[in-house]
Design a protein around this motif. Sequence first.
Motif, mmCIF file in Angstrom:
data_model
loop_
_atom_site.group_PDB
_atom_site.id
_atom_site.type_symbol
_atom_site.label_atom_id
_atom_site.label_comp_id
_atom_site.label_asym_id
_atom_site.label_seq_id
_atom_site.Cartn_x
_atom_site.Cartn_y
_atom_site.Cartn_z
ATOM 1 N N MET A 136 62.578 43.267 39.833
ATOM 2 C CA MET A 136 62.454 44.078 40.461
ATOM 3 C C MET A 136 61.543 44.989 40.423
ATOM 4 O O MET A 136 61.101 45.457 39.673
ATOM 5 C CB MET A 136 64.064 44.915 40.362
ATOM 6 C CG MET A 136 64.768 45.652 41.371
ATOM 7 S SD MET A 136 66.527 45.640 41.087
ATOM 8 C CE MET A 136 67.046 44.656 41.602
ATOM 9 N N HIS A 137 61.736 45.512 42.274
ATOM 10 C CA HIS A 137 60.113 46.144 41.988
ATOM 11 C C HIS A 137 60.427 47.765 42.540
ATOM 12 O O HIS A 137 61.714 47.652 43.047
ATOM 13 C CB HIS A 137 59.744 45.365 43.215
ATOM 14 C CG HIS A 137 58.937 44.315 42.711
ATOM 15 N ND1 HIS A 137 59.430 43.112 42.920
ATOM 16 C CD2 HIS A 137 58.214 43.669 41.924
ATOM 17 C CE1 HIS A 137 58.640 42.200 42.476
ATOM 18 N NE2 HIS A 137 57.806 42.124 41.882
ATOM 19 N N ALA A 138 59.760 48.749 43.138
ATOM 20 C CA ALA A 138 60.784 49.951 43.452
ATOM 21 C C ALA A 138 60.494 50.366 44.309
ATOM 22 O O ALA A 138 61.027 50.429 45.155
ATOM 23 C CB ALA A 138 58.773 50.808 43.178
ATOM 24 N N ARG A 139 60.143 49.159 45.613
ATOM 25 C CA ARG A 139 60.477 48.744 47.035
ATOM 26 C C ARG A 139 61.706 48.799 47.452
ATOM 27 O O ARG A 139 62.996 48.865 48.056
ATOM 28 C CB ARG A 139 59.516 48.524 47.578
ATOM 29 C CG ARG A 139 59.892 47.061 47.814
ATOM 30 C CD ARG A 139 59.499 46.169 48.873
ATOM 31 N NE ARG A 139 57.967 46.166 48.505
ATOM 32 C CZ ARG A 139 56.653 46.593 49.156
ATOM 33 N NH1 ARG A 139 57.540 47.509 50.435
ATOM 34 N NH2 ARG A 139 55.546 46.863 49.505
ATOM 35 N N ASP A 140 62.313 48.272 46.213
ATOM 36 C CA ASP A 140 64.055 47.756 45.884
ATOM 37 C C ASP A 140 65.314 49.057 45.318
ATOM 38 O O ASP A 140 65.797 48.724 46.115
ATOM 39 C CB ASP A 140 64.209 46.786 45.035
ATOM 40 C CG ASP A 140 63.155 45.774 45.552
ATOM 41 O OD1 ASP A 140 63.077 45.032 46.469
ATOM 42 O OD2 ASP A 140 62.479 44.439 44.229
ATOM 43 N N CYS A 141 64.336 50.065 45.711
ATOM 44 C CA CYS A 141 64.993 51.193 44.867
ATOM 45 C C CYS A 141 64.632 52.672 44.852
ATOM 46 O O CYS A 141 65.475 53.201 44.870
ATOM 47 C CB CYS A 141 65.759 51.212 43.265
ATOM 48 S SG CYS A 141 64.808 51.733 41.943
ATOM 49 N N MET A 142 63.597 52.214 45.541
ATOM 50 C CA MET A 142 62.903 54.178 46.238
ATOM 51 C C MET A 142 63.632 54.836 47.252
ATOM 52 O O MET A 142 64.247 53.938 48.215
ATOM 53 C CB MET A 142 62.167 53.787 46.561
ATOM 54 C CG MET A 142 61.217 52.937 47.616
ATOM 55 S SD MET A 142 59.714 53.293 47.370
ATOM 56 C CE MET A 142 59.113 52.301 49.429
ATOM 57 N N ILE A 143 63.480 55.704 46.616
ATOM 58 C CA ILE A 143 64.106 57.105 48.169
ATOM 59 C C ILE A 143 63.291 56.531 48.960
ATOM 60 O O ILE A 143 62.333 57.134 48.881
ATOM 61 C CB ILE A 143 64.038 58.200 47.814
ATOM 62 C CG1 ILE A 143 65.493 58.133 46.597
ATOM 63 C CG2 ILE A 143 64.672 58.763 48.579
ATOM 64 C CD1 ILE A 143 65.454 59.668 45.543
ATOM 65 N N HIS A 144 63.531 56.786 50.185
ATOM 66 C CA HIS A 144 62.567 55.984 51.420
ATOM 67 C C HIS A 144 62.444 57.945 52.326
ATOM 68 O O HIS A 144 61.335 58.152 52.758
ATOM 69 C CB HIS A 144 63.175 55.300 52.485
ATOM 70 C CG HIS A 144 62.781 54.400 52.089
ATOM 71 N ND1 HIS A 144 61.418 53.106 51.550
ATOM 72 C CD2 HIS A 144 63.587 52.975 51.451
ATOM 73 C CE1 HIS A 144 62.075 51.868 51.141
ATOM 74 N NE2 HIS A 144 63.131 51.658 50.918
ATOM 75 N N ASP A 145 63.215 58.435 52.679
ATOM 76 C CA ASP A 145 63.744 59.612 53.299
ATOM 77 C C ASP A 145 62.875 60.824 51.672
ATOM 78 O O ASP A 145 63.769 61.263 51.363
ATOM 79 C CB ASP A 145 64.842 60.659 54.216
ATOM 80 C CG ASP A 145 64.352 60.988 54.660
ATOM 81 O OD1 ASP A 145 63.369 61.451 54.939
ATOM 82 O OD2 ASP A 145 65.694 61.532 55.039
ATOM 83 N N VAL A 146 61.378 61.146 51.535
ATOM 84 C CA VAL A 146 61.203 62.011 50.964
ATOM 85 C C VAL A 146 60.872 63.143 51.647
ATOM 86 O O VAL A 146 60.191 63.507 52.605
ATOM 87 C CB VAL A 146 60.132 61.086 50.682
ATOM 88 C CG1 VAL A 146 59.154 62.356 49.156
ATOM 89 C CG2 VAL A 146 60.142 59.707 50.014
ATOM 90 N N LEU A 147 61.244 64.509 50.455
ATOM 91 C CA LEU A 147 60.526 65.606 50.742
ATOM 92 C C LEU A 147 59.435 66.026 50.577
ATOM 93 O O LEU A 147 59.310 65.442 49.733
ATOM 94 C CB LEU A 147 61.863 66.353 50.896
ATOM 95 C CG LEU A 147 61.603 68.110 50.388
ATOM 96 C CD1 LEU A 147 62.002 68.549 51.826
ATOM 97 C CD2 LEU A 147 62.352 68.637 49.350
ATOM 98 N N MET A 148 58.495 65.725 51.248
ATOM 99 C CA MET A 148 57.456 66.166 51.034
ATOM 100 C C MET A 148 56.952 67.917 51.378
ATOM 101 O O MET A 148 57.571 68.449 52.725
ATOM 102 C CB MET A 148 56.261 65.307 52.240
ATOM 103 C CG MET A 148 56.914 64.278 51.110
ATOM 104 S SD MET A 148 55.291 63.269 52.013
ATOM 105 C CE MET A 148 56.149 62.167 53.070
ATOM 106 N N PHE A 149 55.768 68.403 50.893
ATOM 107 C CA PHE A 149 55.851 69.170 51.587
ATOM 108 C C PHE A 149 53.913 69.407 52.368
ATOM 109 O O PHE A 149 53.070 68.688 51.567
ATOM 110 C CB PHE A 149 55.519 70.916 50.531
ATOM 111 C CG PHE A 149 57.233 70.989 50.390
ATOM 112 C CD1 PHE A 149 57.854 71.818 51.254
ATOM 113 C CD2 PHE A 149 57.392 70.754 48.918
ATOM 114 C CE1 PHE A 149 59.395 71.980 50.825
ATOM 115 C CE2 PHE A 149 59.060 71.139 48.594
ATOM 116 C CZ PHE A 149 59.519 71.449 49.783
ATOM 117 N N ASN A 150 53.514 70.531 52.454
ATOM 118 C CA ASN A 150 51.809 70.212 53.115
ATOM 119 C C ASN A 150 51.798 71.253 51.634
ATOM 120 O O ASN A 150 51.694 72.629 51.511
ATOM 121 C CB ASN A 150 52.216 71.455 54.103
ATOM 122 C CG ASN A 150 49.994 70.483 54.396
ATOM 123 O OD1 ASN A 150 49.313 71.886 53.901
ATOM 124 N ND2 ASN A 150 49.878 69.690 55.698
#
Length: 129
Positions: free
Chosen positions: A1-15
């Motif tokens: 299994m790879h990261a893409r299979d369980c990573m969170i796609h909607d990531v809180l990010m800041f500038n």
Amino acid sequence: MHARDCMIHDVLMFNANDTVEKALAEMNEEKVNGAPVVNDNGELVGMVVKSDIYRFLIAPGRNRQYPLELVMSKQLITASPDEDLLTIAERLRESNIIAMPIVEGKQVVGFISLEDIVDVWLEQHVAKS
């Protein structure tokens, strides 16, 4: 299994130019302890965690209006979407961190935590029981 299979796609990010106040408020609202920091081109330039913010704020003369660039960690530990979860879990443990951004080039495409990896492991092993 790879990261893409369980990573969170909607990531809180800041500038990097966002204020410490904004980051702390949004992390509290979203109930997260850390988030990637990007530049104006959307490229990953750092990570910020609440504990770093609190340590920063206790120093005399510092306030919540300072930019995140002064607080964020610039030593980045990342993974790619195609990396194996075991490799990622080992990197998390070796680095003594609980989560990391998933990047393609310099762009954040996801986020993964030890909890995400444990959830996958539990799902696989409980299903076999």
